[in-house]
Design a protein around this motif. Sequence first.
Motif, mmCIF file in Angstrom:
data_model
loop_
_atom_site.group_PDB
_atom_site.id
_atom_site.type_symbol
_atom_site.label_atom_id
_atom_site.label_comp_id
_atom_site.label_asym_id
_atom_site.label_seq_id
_atom_site.Cartn_x
_atom_site.Cartn_y
_atom_site.Cartn_z
ATOM 1 N N HIS A 172 -0.309 -128.780 50.082
ATOM 2 C CA HIS A 172 -1.677 -129.070 49.634
ATOM 3 C C HIS A 172 -2.496 -129.551 50.833
ATOM 4 C CE1 HIS A 172 -4.353 -131.667 46.741
ATOM 5 N NE2 HIS A 172 -4.978 -130.596 47.160
ATOM 6 N N GLU A 204 -10.039 -127.380 48.638
ATOM 7 C CA GLU A 204 -8.626 -127.711 48.477
ATOM 8 C C GLU A 204 -7.833 -126.417 48.427
ATOM 9 O OE1 GLU A 204 -7.221 -130.755 45.732
ATOM 10 O OE2 GLU A 204 -9.329 -131.261 45.404
ATOM 11 N N GLN A 257 -3.514 -121.591 45.019
ATOM 12 C CA GLN A 257 -4.735 -122.044 44.362
ATOM 13 C C GLN A 257 -5.756 -122.494 45.403
ATOM 14 O OE1 GLN A 257 -5.099 -125.861 42.013
ATOM 15 N NE2 GLN A 257 -5.046 -124.378 40.335
ATOM 16 N N LYS A 293 -9.600 -124.492 45.439
ATOM 17 C CA LYS A 293 -10.635 -125.213 44.697
ATOM 18 C C LYS A 293 -11.822 -125.415 45.637
ATOM 19 C CE LYS A 293 -7.552 -127.866 41.709
ATOM 20 N NZ LYS A 293 -7.179 -129.230 41.282
ATOM 21 N N SER A 302 -15.981 -126.712 45.721
ATOM 22 C CA SER A 302 -17.060 -127.404 45.017
ATOM 23 C C SER A 302 -18.235 -127.629 45.948
ATOM 24 C CB SER A 302 -16.588 -128.775 44.516
ATOM 25 O OG SER A 302 -15.541 -128.647 43.603
ATOM 26 N N ASN A 316 -18.351 -125.709 40.693
ATOM 27 C CA ASN A 316 -16.929 -125.897 40.910
ATOM 28 C C ASN A 316 -16.219 -124.593 40.614
ATOM 29 O OD1 ASN A 316 -17.042 -128.828 41.340
ATOM 30 N ND2 ASN A 316 -17.645 -128.890 39.202
ATOM 31 N N THR A 360 -12.389 -122.839 40.791
ATOM 32 C CA THR A 360 -10.953 -122.938 41.009
ATOM 33 C C THR A 360 -10.367 -121.574 40.763
ATOM 34 O OG1 THR A 360 -10.888 -125.252 40.301
ATOM 35 C CG2 THR A 360 -8.807 -124.047 40.272
ATOM 36 N N SER A 361 -9.596 -121.118 41.712
ATOM 37 C CA SER A 361 -8.958 -119.812 41.573
ATOM 38 C C SER A 361 -7.460 -119.991 41.794
ATOM 39 C CB SER A 361 -9.546 -118.834 42.595
ATOM 40 O OG SER A 361 -9.051 -117.552 42.373
ATOM 41 N N THR A 362 -6.665 -119.685 40.761
ATOM 42 C CA THR A 362 -5.217 -119.775 40.843
ATOM 43 C C THR A 362 -4.660 -118.366 40.921
ATOM 44 O OG1 THR A 362 -5.258 -121.804 39.544
ATOM 45 C CG2 THR A 362 -3.142 -120.679 39.717
#
Length: 171
Positions: free
Chosen positions: A55, A108, A120, A122, A124, A139, A141-143
Amino acid sequence: NFGGVEADKILESIKDNQPSKEELEKINGIFKKYFNLAHVEKLADGVIEGAPAHHWSISFEKKQLIDMFMEMTEVAKMDSIDKMEIKTSDLKTGIEDSLKLIDIKPLELFVQKKDYIPAQIKFSLGILDKDGINIADVNITSTFSPSQPINIEAPAESTDILYLMGPIVQA
């Protein structure tokens, strides 16, 4: 909501103004020059869809973003959609004014420990009014899952992206 006549004009303009091989090489050199544009911080590891993942938090320096974009614009000699030449000083002022209306938050990134594939992302950013007060957040978020197709859907009660970007475009 990215559709409409204006979006078609933008796409058409992009197709008509493709950079040459020489311009692409210069742009690549600019990207290399600004390699340290991002500040990367290792965060506590996590788990994405049951798989252990590294991460990281990645943040960007606005001043360097402006400088990099200006150098790229000079190389590509970008024109506006209506083919009117844009003065470099006007463009820089416009970019600086626009970035005053955006609060770019750290990105992230989770990367699978097993095969180092992104798991993933993220992203924003805040949309600010002229007084610097946050009026909206974007925001994303893409997984990523190797076994699942990617679907992009707007939330049921979402705001049109063109409405949110209006203050930035005006600046």
